[in-house]
Every structure is written in structure tokens, then in C-alpha cells.
Scaffold this motif. Structure first.
Motif, PDB file in Angstrom:
ATOM      1  N   GLY A  47     -14.283  55.192  54.902  1.00 17.84           N
ATOM      2  CA  GLY A  47     -15.530  55.712  54.360  1.00 17.84           C
ATOM      3  C   GLY A  47     -15.664  55.542  52.877  1.00 17.84           C
ATOM      4  O   GLY A  47     -16.760  55.255  52.367  1.00 17.84           O
ATOM      5  N   ALA A  48     -14.598  55.722  52.106  1.00 20.99           N
ATOM      6  CA  ALA A  48     -14.626  55.592  50.651  1.00 20.99           C
ATOM      7  C   ALA A  48     -13.217  55.338  50.173  1.00 20.99           C
ATOM      8  O   ALA A  48     -12.240  55.548  50.901  1.00 20.99           O
ATOM      9  CB  ALA A  48     -15.207  56.842  50.003  1.00 20.99           C
ATOM     10  N   ALA A  49     -13.098  54.849  48.924  1.00 20.98           N
ATOM     11  CA  ALA A  49     -11.791  54.534  48.341  1.00 20.98           C
ATOM     12  C   ALA A  49     -11.807  54.886  46.864  1.00 20.98           C
ATOM     13  O   ALA A  49     -12.820  54.689  46.176  1.00 20.98           O
ATOM     14  CB  ALA A  49     -11.431  53.077  48.550  1.00 20.98           C
ATOM     15  N   GLN A  50     -10.666  55.415  46.385  1.00 22.68           N
ATOM     16  CA  GLN A  50     -10.543  55.825  44.983  1.00 22.68           C
ATOM     17  C   GLN A  50      -9.248  55.279  44.401  1.00 22.68           C
ATOM     18  O   GLN A  50      -8.229  55.199  45.088  1.00 22.68           O
ATOM     19  CB  GLN A  50     -10.561  57.360  44.867  1.00 22.68           C
ATOM     20  CG  GLN A  50     -11.838  58.007  45.346  1.00 22.68           C
ATOM     21  CD  GLN A  50     -11.761  59.526  45.334  1.00 22.68           C
ATOM     22  OE1 GLN A  50     -10.713  60.099  45.012  1.00 22.68           O
ATOM     23  NE2 GLN A  50     -12.862  60.178  45.691  1.00 22.68           N
ATOM     24  N   ILE A  62      -7.842  56.607  50.414  1.00 24.77           N
ATOM     25  CA  ILE A  62      -8.880  56.181  51.350  1.00 24.77           C
ATOM     26  C   ILE A  62      -9.368  57.407  52.114  1.00 24.77           C
ATOM     27  O   ILE A  62      -8.573  58.093  52.770  1.00 24.77           O
ATOM     28  CB  ILE A  62      -8.343  55.118  52.331  1.00 24.77           C
ATOM     29  CG1 ILE A  62      -7.859  53.882  51.553  1.00 24.77           C
ATOM     30  CG2 ILE A  62      -9.411  54.738  53.346  1.00 24.77           C
ATOM     31  CD1 ILE A  62      -7.192  52.854  52.428  1.00 24.77           C
ATOM     32  N   ARG A  65     -13.778  58.153  57.712  1.00 25.55           N
ATOM     33  CA  ARG A  65     -15.028  58.681  58.239  1.00 25.55           C
ATOM     34  C   ARG A  65     -14.775  59.859  59.173  1.00 25.55           C
ATOM     35  O   ARG A  65     -15.683  60.671  59.406  1.00 25.55           O
ATOM     36  CB  ARG A  65     -15.792  57.580  58.975  1.00 25.55           C
ATOM     37  CG  ARG A  65     -16.181  56.406  58.080  1.00 25.55           C
ATOM     38  CD  ARG A  65     -17.042  55.406  58.826  1.00 25.55           C
ATOM     39  NE  ARG A  65     -17.295  54.223  58.027  1.00 25.55           N
ATOM     40  CZ  ARG A  65     -18.283  54.120  57.129  1.00 25.55           C
ATOM     41  NH1 ARG A  65     -19.105  55.140  56.927  1.00 25.55           N
ATOM     42  NH2 ARG A  65     -18.442  52.999  56.438  1.00 25.55           N
ATOM     43  N   LYS A  88     -14.533  45.413  48.196  1.00 28.71           N
ATOM     44  CA  LYS A  88     -15.935  45.016  48.066  1.00 28.71           C
ATOM     45  C   LYS A  88     -16.302  43.924  49.062  1.00 28.71           C
ATOM     46  O   LYS A  88     -17.364  43.962  49.695  1.00 28.71           O
ATOM     47  CB  LYS A  88     -16.194  44.537  46.638  1.00 28.71           C
ATOM     48  CG  LYS A  88     -17.651  44.252  46.321  1.00 28.71           C
ATOM     49  CD  LYS A  88     -18.448  45.534  46.325  1.00 28.71           C
ATOM     50  CE  LYS A  88     -19.886  45.276  45.880  1.00 28.71           C
ATOM     51  NZ  LYS A  88     -20.721  46.487  45.920  1.00 28.71           N
ATOM     52  N   ILE A  93     -17.189  48.365  50.269  1.00 30.74           N
ATOM     53  CA  ILE A  93     -16.958  49.668  49.630  1.00 30.74           C
ATOM     54  C   ILE A  93     -16.514  49.433  48.190  1.00 30.74           C
ATOM     55  O   ILE A  93     -15.691  48.548  47.912  1.00 30.74           O
ATOM     56  CB  ILE A  93     -15.892  50.481  50.386  1.00 30.74           C
ATOM     57  CG1 ILE A  93     -16.432  50.906  51.761  1.00 30.74           C
ATOM     58  CG2 ILE A  93     -15.471  51.720  49.605  1.00 30.74           C
ATOM     59  CD1 ILE A  93     -15.401  51.594  52.630  1.00 30.74           C
ATOM     60  N   THR A  94     -17.049  50.229  47.280  1.00 24.98           N
ATOM     61  CA  THR A  94     -16.663  50.135  45.876  1.00 24.98           C
ATOM     62  C   THR A  94     -15.411  50.980  45.633  1.00 24.98           C
ATOM     63  O   THR A  94     -15.387  52.176  45.976  1.00 24.98           O
ATOM     64  CB  THR A  94     -17.800  50.615  44.974  1.00 24.98           C
ATOM     65  OG1 THR A  94     -18.959  49.813  45.220  1.00 24.98           O
ATOM     66  CG2 THR A  94     -17.407  50.518  43.508  1.00 24.98           C
ATOM     67  N   GLU A  96     -13.630  53.186  43.581  1.00 26.66           N
ATOM     68  CA  GLU A  96     -14.005  54.028  42.449  1.00 26.66           C
ATOM     69  C   GLU A  96     -12.778  54.383  41.606  1.00 26.66           C
ATOM     70  O   GLU A  96     -11.739  54.783  42.142  1.00 26.66           O
ATOM     71  CB  GLU A  96     -14.659  55.314  42.978  1.00 26.66           C
ATOM     72  CG  GLU A  96     -15.170  56.232  41.896  1.00 26.66           C
ATOM     73  CD  GLU A  96     -15.769  57.503  42.465  1.00 26.66           C
ATOM     74  OE1 GLU A  96     -16.224  58.356  41.679  1.00 26.66           O
ATOM     75  OE2 GLU A  96     -15.763  57.647  43.710  1.00 26.66           O
ATOM     76  N   LYS A  98     -11.004  56.807  39.452  1.00 26.15           N
ATOM     77  CA  LYS A  98     -11.012  58.243  39.185  1.00 26.15           C
ATOM     78  C   LYS A  98      -9.980  58.583  38.112  1.00 26.15           C
ATOM     79  O   LYS A  98      -8.803  58.246  38.250  1.00 26.15           O
ATOM     80  CB  LYS A  98     -10.681  59.030  40.461  1.00 26.15           C
ATOM     81  CG  LYS A  98     -11.862  59.239  41.384  1.00 26.15           C
ATOM     82  CD  LYS A  98     -12.608  60.498  40.992  1.00 26.15           C
ATOM     83  CE  LYS A  98     -13.683  60.833  42.018  1.00 26.15           C
ATOM     84  NZ  LYS A  98     -14.390  62.074  41.666  1.00 26.15           N
TER      85      LYS A  98
END
Length: 574
Positions: A47-50, A62, A65, A88, A93-94, A96, A98
Motif C-alpha cells: 500500500g505504501a513505502a517509507q 512497507i 493493504r 515507482k 508507489i512513491t 517517501e 521520512k
């Protein structure tokens, strides 16, 4: 770009062992370097990555979802551009970047995310707590909440394929030193909007609520603490607990049980149960169930290594377990029954034994008190309770619950401590431990139980020292000496030297003899009066006699005057 990108020396979820991490268009995988089960994650579940600094360099977090969190630690700073292109291009997914807050402040803002609780300082995350690591939470004070973390060494052995990472404690079990509790102080009140219908904006009702209570309710919901009601195998309501004191509802699940009270709420794994004892209370009306825990139960700063419940002997219950017949025949065959109709303490014992798979310990059959009971009424310091002699240990309940194994016992001493009255009817037991100077003393035990205890300890091969008999022998010898001394005093008493007492008696006798044998006449003796009246030798003697008669007359007048005064005083008082 190649179809597969590989990175070495990567640690998954804070694991001690590193491995190789590979990224592909359909997902990613990690395999330990020393061999073992591999972990894979499908691209559709990302769902997202940092990207952020971590313990071993840089970390890729990671967010799944399905509300899970995957941590890949051990990347180098120059890997950021490479990983950014991977996420990407393949996962859309970008990655990010942090930056964590490094101010070290212990005050900030707690934010509930989809998969973790984030504590931010000046809009930068200071630390994150995945919900999967939270095992329990309690209101520890008026504005304080305690968050307990799961400790489960066996979680990683259960497999971690796909979304199977929701097991509690999978990250906390990575090291020997583990964070087990964290506390938050949340003052003040907040408002919570209650929306009804579709129009939740203007018509919403605002309810003022304590901020700590709202935080508590939200955390329970997000972390899914405790299984749902449908997963409960059995429930016992309003059970009296002597340690910790209060009434709790007991919810029993497949792998844990939960104690729900008005203030505190505990979730305890069956693996933490080390001892399970059923102890009949000497009042012949109650049974106590004592559960030994490791790690102990925590209530604020107090730890409870034992849970002590109390049930009425004649209280019966009818219970049907919430379990399918397939599970009963397969997993719990010969361990549980689908229906129980027995005394409550027996039903609780049978279900605990079947779910936790623990041996039930009862008092030793070789010992009973003079009243034909298993529990000995005594006290530890100022706390009264009952001492039980088990097959392999002593057990004192309810508070402080004390367990002493016979193997750890060096010797046992019977002694008489206290005043003259209490010492005749009670005695104390002091248990000395092996390899240390520590000892435990049980006081105010009935004197009639001495023989039975001494025989039982000798039967178990324990060293016993009876100081009560030694004191009794010394006391008997002292009383015998005192009796001999008093009898000798009666025989030779008149000849004994008793100091000034004898001198006083002798002087009194001499004075009495002097009065009877003396030739000297006293002033008012009859001899004196006869001699004085018949003497005509001088006028001086006559004058003296006349003066004495005048004085006698004056004395009589004064006596009469004094005799008349009391009536006058009575008139004044009237």
C-alpha cells in the motif's frame, strides 16, 4: 532495469539473522542467509513505502493493504535512488523519505494510523508502534494509560507467507532485552462527534469525554486486543479474585484467556501458566484456584506472580462450550467436553486443564490438620492466610502468595515466639532456603498441628529442628530448680539470714519486754499518779500540779467551744 533487483545483508522485522532481499515486478521476497523459510509479499498487497534512518543503516517500511507493517533494515544511503525507481516503476508507489525527530522530547502528539500508532514531535515521527505488537492496554491512573507489548518467541516459527504476519510479538521476540510496557500521560478532555444519518456535519452532537478514555477505546479497537465474542470458548461472569483483589469476567479463548474488570483488563497467554493448583479452603465452604504466571501479571508498579480465585463449594453451573464438534473430536479430543453440569470450580478447572494443557496440583494426601483439613491457618508478618503442604512444595495463599519448593528448602525450624499466653497455644515455622540466607516464617500455627507437620516433613526427607521441645525441657528444669529452692527455704527459714526484716522483728520483741519489766514510771502510769499525790516535799510540786489542773480546765472549755461550732456552720450552709 533488470527483472530482479537483489540486496544482501538485509534484516526482516528486526530479526537477528540477515538475508537476501529480492524485488521483482510481481512482488518481493526475503530469505535468511543461513537457510530457512522464505518470506514473500505480493505486489498487490503493497500500500505504501517509507525510507528512513534505522538501527543498521537505512530502513524500508512497507505498509500493507491488509493493515500489516513490513520492515526491511540494513540498506545503505546510496540504495535510495535505486529503490525509489523500483517502487515507482514496478509498484506505482512513491518511496517517501521520512525524517524522524531527534529532539528527544517526551511530549508530543499521538496519531492513530491504519497499521501503527505514531508519536510525533513537531510534526515529525519520533517512534512508531505497530498494532500487531500491542497485546494489552490498561488505564493505569486518572490520566495515564499503559500499553503492553507481546512477547512470543514462537511466532516466527508459524510461517510468514503473505499476510500471515499478523501474529502478535513477532518483532519483540527478536532480542533478549525486550520492551514490555510503555505508558502515556494524556491530560484534559476532548470532544467526540456523534453523527446520525448521512448529514454528519452540522447536526452532529458533540460529547465531551476524557482524552485518556478516548485514547484507550481507540487503541483497543485499532489493535484488536482480545478476540471477538464469537471466538470465545467459554465465559465465566463476576468471578471473585483474592489476588489481585476484585471481580473479573473470565473469557477463555483458544490460546489465551482474558480477565475483564471495571478498571483493569488483562489478556494472558496459556503459555505463561506455569502452575495450576486447586486448594480447598479450611472453612469447608469455598475452593481456591491458584494460577502461577511467568511473566507475572502487572498492575501498575505491582507484580502478581499468582492469580488466586475463590469459588463457592456448592455453586453449580450448566455450560455448553462454543466449539464445533470437528474441533472437539480433533484438537481437543479427550481434553474437553461439549457440555458441563458440575460445581463451578470443577468446570473452570477442567476447561483450564484442557486448553492450557497443564497439570492440576492438589494438597498432599499424607497431611491433614487436627480438624481434618488441608489448609493450615497462619500468617506471614501481618498478613493472615492459609499454608498448604503440596507433594513437592509449600503454598501460602492468598496474599502474599508464596510458593516454596521442597528442593529449595535447606531446613525447617519449629519455634515458639510471643508472649506467655500465645506461646502455649501456637508456634512458628521458619523455612531456610538453600544457598542463601533468605528464609520465610509462618506464624501463629495451632499447637495441635505440630506433631502432624513434623511427621510429614520427615516423610518428605526435610531436615527439622524442633526448638519447642528444647524450650520445654529448659523450662521444666528451671521450674524443678525453683521448686527445690522454695522447699529448702521452708525448712531452714527461721535460721536464714533475711537482712533487716529479722532485725525489725527482734527489736519489737525487746521493746515489748522493756515495757513490762521497767521500774521507771511513765507520766500517766498509775504508779506516777500515786507518788505525785502523796508527795509533800516541796511547794513547787504542788504549784505544778495546780497548773496542770488549770490547763486541763482550759482544754475542756476549748473542747466545748469547738463542739458548738459545727451547728453554726450548718446554719451558714443552709
Amino acid at each position: 532495469m533488470a527483472a530482479i533487483e537483489s540486496f544482501d545483508n538485509i534484516h526482516l522485522d528486526l530479526s537477528k539473522e540477515n538475508g537476501k532481499c529480492r524485488f521483482a515486478e510481481n512482488g518481493l521476497g526475503w530469505k535468511p542467509a543461513g537457510g530457512g523459510e522464505a518470506f514473500t509479499l505480493d505486489s498487490s498487497n503493497i500500500g505504501a513505502a517509507q525510507w528512513s534512518r534505522a538501527a543498521r543503516g537505512y530502513e524500508v517500511k512497507i505498509l500493507q493493504r491488509t493493515s500489516g507493517v513490513i520492515q526491511l533494515d540494513g540498506f545503505q544511503q546510496e540504495d535510495y535512488e535505486r529503490l525509489s525507481k523500483i517502487f515507482k516503476s514496478w509498484y506505482s508507489i512513491t518511496l517517501e523519505n521520512k525524517e524522524h525527530s531527534l529532539r528527544g522530547w517526551n511530549w508530543g502528539k499521538a496519531e492513530f494510523g491504519k497499521a501503527e500508532l505514531t508519536f510525533s514531535v513537531q510534526n515529525r515521527p519520533s517512534f512508531e508502534i505497530p498494532y500487531s505488537e500491542i497485546s494489552n492496554t490498561n488505564l493505569a491512573g486518572r490520566n495515564e494509560i499503559a500499553v503492553e507489548f507481546a512477547v512470543n518467541e514462537d511466532s516466527r516459527a508459524n510461517g510468514r507467507n503473505g499476510a500471515a504476519t499478523s501474529g502478535k510479538g513477532k518483532k519483540a521476540s527478536a532480542g533478549k532485552d525486550q520492551l514490555v510496557e510503555m505508558r502515556f500521560y494524556i491530560p484534559g478532555t476532548t470532544t467526540q462527534k456523534k453523527a446520525e444519518g448521512e448529514d454528519a456535519g452540522s447536526d452532529a452532537d458533540e460529547e465531551e469525554k476524557n482524552a485518556v478514555a478516548l485514547f484507550y477505546d481507540t487503541l483497543i479497537e485499532k489493535a484488536e486486543i482480545g478476540e471477538t465474542a464469537g471466538d470465545t470458548i467459554a465465559t465465566f461472569l463476576d468471578v471473585l479474585h483474592l489476588t489481585p483483589r476484585g471481580r473479573f469476567d473470565i473469557d477463555m479463548y483458544d490460546a489465551s484467556f482474558r480477565l475483564r474488570g471495571k478498571t483493569y483488563d488483562y489478556k494472558i497467554q496459556y503459555e505463561a501458566i506455569k502452575k495450576f493448583m486447586v486448594l480447598p479452603k479450611p472453612d469447608d465452604m469455598h475452593f481456591m484456584i491458584c494460577i502461577g504466571l511467568d511473566p507475572p501479571l502487572r498492575q501498575g508498579q505491582t507484580r502478581y506472580p499468582f492469580i488466586v480465585m475463590q469459588f463457592k463449594r456448592d455453586e453449580e453451573v450448566t455450560l455448553d462450550l462454543n466449539i464445533t464438534s470437528e474441533e472437539l473430536e480433533g484438537k481437543y479430543k479427550d481434553k474437553l467436553q461439549s457440555h458441563y453440569e458440575q460445581p463451578l470450580h470443577q468446570v473452570v478447572t477442567y476447561i483450564f486443564k484442557g486448553l492450557a494443557n497443564k497439570k492440576v496440583t492438589t494438597p498432599a494426601k499424607d497431611f491433614m490438620t487436627h480438624r481434618q483439613q488441608y489448609g493450615i491457618k497462619c500468617s506471614i508478618k501481618a498478613s493472615e492466610g492459609f499454608l498448604y503442604c503440596l507433594e513437592k512444595a509449600f503454598m501460602f495463599v492468598p496474599k502474599p502468595a508464596t510458593y516454596i519448593s521442597y528442593e529449595q528448602t535447606q531446613s525447617i525450624t519449629f519455634s515458639r515466639v510471643g508472649g506467655a499466653v500465645s506461646a502455649l497455644s501456637t508456634f512458628d515455622i521458619t523455612v531456610h532456603m538453600k544457598g542463601s540466607t533468605a528464609s520465610s516464617q509462618f506464624s501463629n500455627i495451632n499447637r495441635e498441628d505440630l506433631k502432624a507437620l513434623e511427621d510429614f516433613f520427615k516423610l518428605k526427607g526435610l531436615r527439622v529442628k524442633n526448638e519447642i521441645d528444647e524450650d520445654a525441657n529448659m523450662l521444666a528444669a528451671a521450674m524443678k530448680d525453683e521448686a527445690m529452692y522454695s522447699s529448702e527455704e521452708e525448712v531452714v527459714g527461721p535460721k536464714a539470714d533475711r537482712g533487716s526484716a529479722d532485725e525489725d522483728e527482734e527489736s519489737v520483741d525487746e521493746d515489748f519486754q522493756a515495757e513490762s519489766d521497767s521500774d521507771v514510771a511513765e507520766e500517766y502510769d498509775s504508779n506516777h499518779e500515786s507518788e505525785g499525790s502523796g508527795s509533800d516535799e516541796s511547794g513547787v510540786d504542788n504549784e505544778v500540779d495546780d497548773g496542770e489542773e488549770a490547763d486541763d480546765d482550759d482544754d475542756e472549755e476549748e473542747k466545748e467551744a469547738k463542739a458548738q461550732q459545727p451547728p453554726k456552720k450548718k446554719k451558714k450552709t443552709a
